[in-house]
Motif scaffolding. Structure first.
Motif, short mmCIF file in Angstrom:
data_model
loop_
_atom_site.label_atom_id
_atom_site.label_comp_id
_atom_site.label_asym_id
_atom_site.label_seq_id
_atom_site.Cartn_x
_atom_site.Cartn_y
_atom_site.Cartn_z
N GLU A 94 0.83 -1.20 0.00
CA GLU A 94 0.00 0.00 0.00
C GLU A 94 0.87 1.26 0.00
N ASP A 95 0.58 2.19 -0.87
CA ASP A 95 1.29 3.47 -1.00
C ASP A 95 2.72 3.34 -1.54
N ALA A 96 3.08 2.17 -2.06
CA ALA A 96 4.41 2.01 -2.66
C ALA A 96 4.50 2.85 -3.94
N THR A 97 5.71 3.26 -4.28
CA THR A 97 5.95 3.94 -5.56
C THR A 97 7.04 3.19 -6.31
N GLY A 98 7.26 3.57 -7.57
CA GLY A 98 8.31 2.92 -8.35
C GLY A 98 7.83 1.72 -9.13
N TYR A 99 6.52 1.65 -9.38
CA TYR A 99 5.96 0.49 -10.09
C TYR A 99 5.21 0.92 -11.36
N SER A 100 5.85 1.75 -12.17
CA SER A 100 5.25 2.11 -13.46
C SER A 100 5.17 0.86 -14.33
N TYR A 101 4.43 0.97 -15.43
CA TYR A 101 4.33 -0.18 -16.35
C TYR A 101 5.71 -0.55 -16.91
N GLU A 102 6.56 0.47 -17.15
CA GLU A 102 7.92 0.19 -17.64
C GLU A 102 8.66 -0.71 -16.66
N TRP A 200 5.62 -15.17 -21.76
CA TRP A 200 5.40 -14.62 -20.41
C TRP A 200 3.92 -14.32 -20.16
N ILE A 201 3.48 -14.64 -18.94
CA ILE A 201 2.11 -14.37 -18.51
C ILE A 201 2.20 -13.58 -17.21
N ILE A 202 1.56 -12.42 -17.17
CA ILE A 202 1.59 -11.57 -15.97
C ILE A 202 0.16 -11.40 -15.47
N LYS A 203 -0.06 -11.82 -14.22
CA LYS A 203 -1.39 -11.68 -13.61
C LYS A 203 -1.28 -10.68 -12.46
N ILE A 204 -2.03 -9.58 -12.57
CA ILE A 204 -2.01 -8.55 -11.53
C ILE A 204 -3.36 -8.57 -10.84
N GLY A 205 -3.36 -8.66 -9.51
CA GLY A 205 -4.62 -8.74 -8.76
C GLY A 205 -5.61 -7.66 -9.15
N ARG A 206 -5.12 -6.46 -9.38
CA ARG A 206 -6.00 -5.33 -9.72
C ARG A 206 -5.96 -4.99 -11.21
N GLY A 207 -5.37 -5.84 -12.02
CA GLY A 207 -5.24 -5.53 -13.44
C GLY A 207 -4.35 -4.31 -13.62
N LEU A 208 -4.57 -3.55 -14.67
CA LEU A 208 -3.74 -2.36 -14.93
C LEU A 208 -4.08 -1.21 -13.98
N PHE A 211 -2.99 1.78 -9.54
CA PHE A 211 -2.51 3.08 -9.07
C PHE A 211 -3.61 3.84 -8.33
N LYS A 212 -3.20 4.60 -7.32
CA LYS A 212 -4.15 5.44 -6.61
C LYS A 212 -4.38 6.72 -7.40
N LYS A 213 -5.54 7.31 -7.19
CA LYS A 213 -5.85 8.56 -7.87
C LYS A 213 -4.96 9.66 -7.30
N PRO A 214 -4.28 10.44 -8.17
CA PRO A 214 -3.46 11.53 -7.63
C PRO A 214 -4.32 12.60 -6.99
N LYS A 215 -3.73 13.39 -6.08
CA LYS A 215 -4.52 14.38 -5.34
C LYS A 215 -5.03 15.49 -6.24
N GLY A 216 -4.35 15.73 -7.33
CA GLY A 216 -4.79 16.77 -8.26
C GLY A 216 -4.02 16.66 -9.56
N ARG A 217 -4.44 17.43 -10.55
CA ARG A 217 -3.80 17.36 -11.87
C ARG A 217 -2.41 17.97 -11.87
N ARG A 228 3.71 7.66 -8.79
CA ARG A 228 2.29 7.50 -8.40
C ARG A 228 2.18 6.46 -7.28
N LEU A 229 1.41 6.78 -6.23
CA LEU A 229 1.17 5.82 -5.15
C LEU A 229 0.34 4.65 -5.67
N CYS A 230 0.62 3.45 -5.13
CA CYS A 230 -0.08 2.24 -5.58
C CYS A 230 -1.01 1.71 -4.50
#
Length: 246
Positions: A94-102, A200-208, A211-217, A228-230
């Motif tokens: 919870e709240d981890a960062t550093g997990y972009s799709y790249e 390769w097969i990647i299964k993510i519990g929450r799919g794509l 990420f948490k919604k950012p606080k603002g634009r 982005r917080l996860c």
């Protein structure tokens, strides 16, 4: 090459190789292999710039040690693939960062990758459609040979005008890059799974949508998904020699 430049490369190599060892010890072998290879290349660049023979000898030994470990991992991974036993798990807290799709997908993308299947019931709302767009952009940047992306998702139960419009626009845009987007809908879909035709097969519990919604634009993490917080989720990675279509 200046001394500062060499020490900068050295610091980068140390950082990348430290990460490689951490991933190695955690059993995240494919990711560690990518880091070992990157770190070894940085050390080779440092070695070329060094004049001191004793330092050069020290670096040669270090490089040999890391290369030997990388070869062991490669053999181990290949054997597990061959036996159909490859399974790796990444726990995103919870709240981890550093997990972009790249970060998440790059270790499993190879030059042989040309076809991708995405099964995710929640590519419907604006932020989810943007997630899928980001995923497609990542594929284009990471591998120049992608030809087809298949998406199986569910239709928005209310007004699906935006969903249809967004996916239609993305289909046209990908077409301009020589990539075909094939969209199918299912009302019974519940699994979240991404398959690459390189096995390769990647299964993510929450799919794509992990990420948490950012606080603002205009808050950090709005544009850069690495910042982005996860949400807490698990990622399971498998390998099969015979990738089935969805």
């Amino acid at each position: 090459m200046t001394e500062n430049h060499v020490s900068g490369m050295e610091a980068s190599a140390v950082s990348v190789l430290k990460r490689a060892v951490e991933l190695d010890n955690s059993g995240r072998f494919q990711e560690s292999l990518v880091c070992y290879q990157e770190g070894i290349q940085l050390l080779l660049d440092v070695l070329k710039a060094l004049k001191d023979d004793s330092k050069r000898g020290h670096y040669r030994e270090k490089i040999k040690g890391y290369m030997d470990r990388a070869e062991q991992i490669k053999s181990h991974v290949n054997q597990m693939k061959e036996d159909g036993k490859y399974h790796e798990q990444i726990k995103i807290s919870e709240d981890a960062t550093g997990y972009s799709y790249e970060v998440l997908f790059k270790p499993y993308i190879s030059s042989a990758l040309s076809e991708i299947w995405v099964e995710d019931p929640y590519i419907r709302h604006t932020h989810q459609l943007y997630n899928f767009l980001r995923f497609c952009e990542m594929l284009l940047k990471s591998c120049g040979k992608v030809k087809t992306i298949h998406l199986l998702t569910s239709q928005d139960e209310g007004d699906n005008t935006q969903q249809n419009s967004a996916l239609s626009e993305l289909r046209d845009s990908l077409g301009g890059h020589g990539v075909t987007l094939d969209v199918q809908y299912s009302s019974t879909i519940h699994d979240r799974e991404i398959r690459f035709d390189n096995g390769w097969i990647i299964k993510i519990g929450r799919g794509l949508d992990y990420f948490k919604k950012p606080k603002g634009r205009f808050s950090i993490g709005y544009c850069d998904y690495d910042l982005r917080l996860c949400h807490e989720t698990s990622v399971d990675i498998f390998h099969t020699k015979h990738t089935k279509t969805l």
